[in-house]
Design an enzyme around this catalytic site. Structure first.
Site, PDB file in Angstrom:
ATOM      1  CD  GLU A  78      71.343 -53.707 -26.655  1.00 54.20           C
ATOM      2  OE1 GLU A  78      70.497 -54.378 -27.252  1.00 54.20           O
ATOM      3  OE2 GLU A  78      72.529 -54.084 -26.553  1.00 54.20           O
ATOM      4  CG  HIS A 119      75.271 -33.549 -50.978  1.00 59.12           C
ATOM      5  ND1 HIS A 119      75.388 -32.553 -51.919  1.00 59.12           N
ATOM      6  CD2 HIS A 119      76.510 -33.749 -50.482  1.00 59.12           C
ATOM      7  CE1 HIS A 119      76.658 -32.178 -52.000  1.00 59.12           C
ATOM      8  NE2 HIS A 119      77.367 -32.895 -51.133  1.00 59.12           N
ATOM      9  CE  LYS A 131      65.603 -60.860 -27.614  1.00 58.98           C
ATOM     10  NZ  LYS A 131      66.705 -61.228 -26.742  1.00 58.98           N
TER      11      LYS A 131
HETATM   12  O1  PA5 Z   1      74.153 -56.453 -26.508  1.00 60.54           O
HETATM   13  C1  PA5 Z   1      73.371 -57.371 -26.379  1.00 60.54           C
HETATM   14  O2  PA5 Z   1      73.302 -58.032 -25.336  1.00 60.54           O
HETATM   15  C2  PA5 Z   1      72.440 -57.783 -27.504  1.00 60.54           C
HETATM   16  O3  PA5 Z   1      72.519 -56.979 -28.594  1.00 60.54           O
HETATM   17  C3  PA5 Z   1      72.781 -59.183 -27.937  1.00 60.54           C
HETATM   18  O4  PA5 Z   1      74.106 -59.197 -28.367  1.00 60.54           O
HETATM   19  C4  PA5 Z   1      71.861 -59.662 -29.034  1.00 60.54           C
HETATM   20  O5  PA5 Z   1      70.532 -59.585 -28.613  1.00 60.54           O
HETATM   21  C5  PA5 Z   1      72.191 -61.083 -29.413  1.00 60.54           C
HETATM   22  O6  PA5 Z   1      72.125 -61.901 -28.283  1.00 60.54           O
HETATM   23  P1  PA5 Z   1      72.740 -63.337 -28.288  1.00 60.54           P
HETATM   24  O7  PA5 Z   1      74.211 -63.195 -28.486  1.00 60.54           O
HETATM   25  O8  PA5 Z   1      72.404 -63.905 -26.953  1.00 60.54           O
HETATM   26  O9  PA5 Z   1      72.100 -64.102 -29.418  1.00 60.54           O
END
Ligand code: PA5
Length: 444
Positions: free
Chosen positions: A284, A305, A419
């Site tokens: 990310e 394996h 989303k």
């Molecule tokens: O790193 C990030 O920002 C995302 O992975 C969020 O943690 C994830 O989408 C969950 O978001 P939230 O904590 O707002 O529910």
């Protein structure tokens, strides 16, 4: 202390490369230290092991003790950065089989990290009549998966204990002021913990996001933070003495020389969810603007394996980063067998660690010979302190890596695409136009 080792790297890269990269690493380091780079408003994790909210930390411990005393299970609801770190640390330090163990701490179930009805029903069944509490974690307070799961588990709690009784069993970890979860928590009077504004989800394991579930299992969170604080000190020095500099530099050079996949491997199956956490952290943070190493993970020796074939002889895309966690806590010795029907008596009396270490060396030699560079990250052991060091090390190296790549390591614009489509297809108000367009594409 955590250490980095490179194996035969000169057969893959022209050496030395450090001198050329040092000025760029220094700039990246200053951006992290001074919050002056892209996404600088999300670098609160850099000094967190020193500057964390001590009052809240004490409340986390108190809440963990209360949950231990009144609950047989804690249901942790969260996804992505609001989930993976806690699960990684708990599985690594307490075992992937933690819930099956005889213990005097509550079971921990993770839900809201997907949309599987079967997975959710299974946790409801496993809870049975047990007393339980819920820790709902969402920085935004609006993420669909945990919000839907919370509806189910809140109802379960309220049906079991009544609205008043449920109140003292719900812990909400969210933004300090904004979002639907914060408004709900304030209206209902649930205890809340804060995901600081300046710490993004994937860098939040050392905030209440990770610390409350981790503390419930009995892991010493002071030790975890202590390990992170030691690594913060080390990373405060802008030089190649810092293992995060070494790691960021080598992975950047390997990327520049044409590697596109980094495989994180570990010989301890308990590390599996730490690898999941690492994949999110790097995927990310770096995967944007058409750039970035693809982070993959393997569990050795099991995957030798299966994926071992590809790593040894498939398309030469990757390099490996192998996490070595030091000696096992249990030293099992191979038993002698008088008949020696399996021909294994040459190993009788040897420890499993001895066999594992030879497998590790053999694999290192084979994969390197097969054209896969290896970077080794070594910790002293598998304590909370070691894991605190490792977490901070990976976070700091990730920030440095993002700036070397010239991307913002702290945003995740690409996560929004699915989303929007999902909301439109679900008929969420405000998405009507998109819904029609998407349904036409799907030929509905
Ligand atoms: O790193 C990030 O920002 C995302 O992975 C969020 O943690 C994830 O989408 C969950 O978001 P939230 O904590 O707002 O529910």
């Amino acid at each position: 202390m955590l250490d980095i080792k490179l194996f035969e790297m000169k057969s893959f890269l022209p050496m030395p490369y450090e001198e050329a990269l040092a000025p760029r690493l220094k700039i990246a380091h200053e951006k992290l230290q001074n919050a002056s780079g892209a996404g600088g408003e999300f670098t609160g994790w850099v000094h967190l092991p020193r500057d964390y909210d001590k009052e809240e930390f004490a409340r986390i411990k108190a809440a963990a003790a209360k949950i231990q005393s009144d609950s047989k299970a804690l249901v942790v609801i969260g996804i992505g950065g609001s989930y993976l770190g806690a699960r990684g640390v708990i599985e690594c330090l307490c075992s992937p089989n933690y819930n099956l163990k005889k213990k005097n701490t509550p079971n921990v179930y993770f839900v809201g990290n997907g949309l599987s009805s079967d997975a959710m029903q299974e946790v409801i069944d496993l809870l049975g009549d047990d007393d339980f509490s819920v820790n709902v974690i969402s920085k935004s307070g609006t993420t669909t998966e945990p919000a839907v799961a919370f509806r189910f588990f809140r109802k379960l709690l309220e049906d079991k204990y009544g609205r008043e009784g449920a109140k003292s069993r719900i812990y909400a970890t969210t933004d300090k002021a904004r979002g639907a979860l914060k408004s709900l928590a304030d209206a209902e009077g649930w205890e809340t913990f804060v995901v600081p504004d300046e710490v993004g989800g994937r860098y939040s394991v050392l905030t209440a996001v990770g610390l409350l579930p981790i503390a419930v299992t009995g892991v010493d969170i002071d030790e975890l933070m202590g390990g992170a604080a030691k690594m913060m000190e080390v990373c405060g020095t802008p030089s190649f003495d810092c293992p995060a500099w070494q790691y960021a530099a080598i992975r950047y050079e390997l990327y520049r020389s044409g590697r596109s996949v980094e495989i994180l491997g570990c010989y301890d199956p308990a590390f599996r969810f730490m690898s999941e956490w690492w994949k999110q952290l790097y995927g990310e943070s770096e995967g944007k603007d058409g750039k970035g190493l693809f982070p993959a993970s393997v569990e050795f020796t099991a995957d030798l394996h299966s994926m071992g074939q590809y790593i040894q002889e498939g398309k030469r895309l990757m390099f490996e980063t192998i996490v070595r966690l030091g000696a096992s806590q249990n030293q099992l010795l191979v038993p002698r067998d008088e008949s020696d029907g399996d021909g294994l008596n040459f190993l009788a009396g040897e420890s499993m660690d001895f066999i594992r270490d030879r497998a590790m060396e053999g694999t290192l030699l084979a994969h390197t010979e097969g054209g896969v560079p290896n970077v080794i990250v070594e910790t002293d052991g598998k304590s909370a302190d070691d894991l605190g060091q490792l977490i901070y090390f990976f976070e700091y190296a990730c920030g440095l890596s993002g700036y070397l790549l010239d991307v913002n390591p702290f945003d995740q614009p690409g996560v929004e695409a699915y989303k929007k489509n999902m909301f439109a297809l679900l008929g969420k108000p405000g998405y009507e136009d998109r819904k029609a367009a998407l349904e036409a594409k799907l030929n509905k």
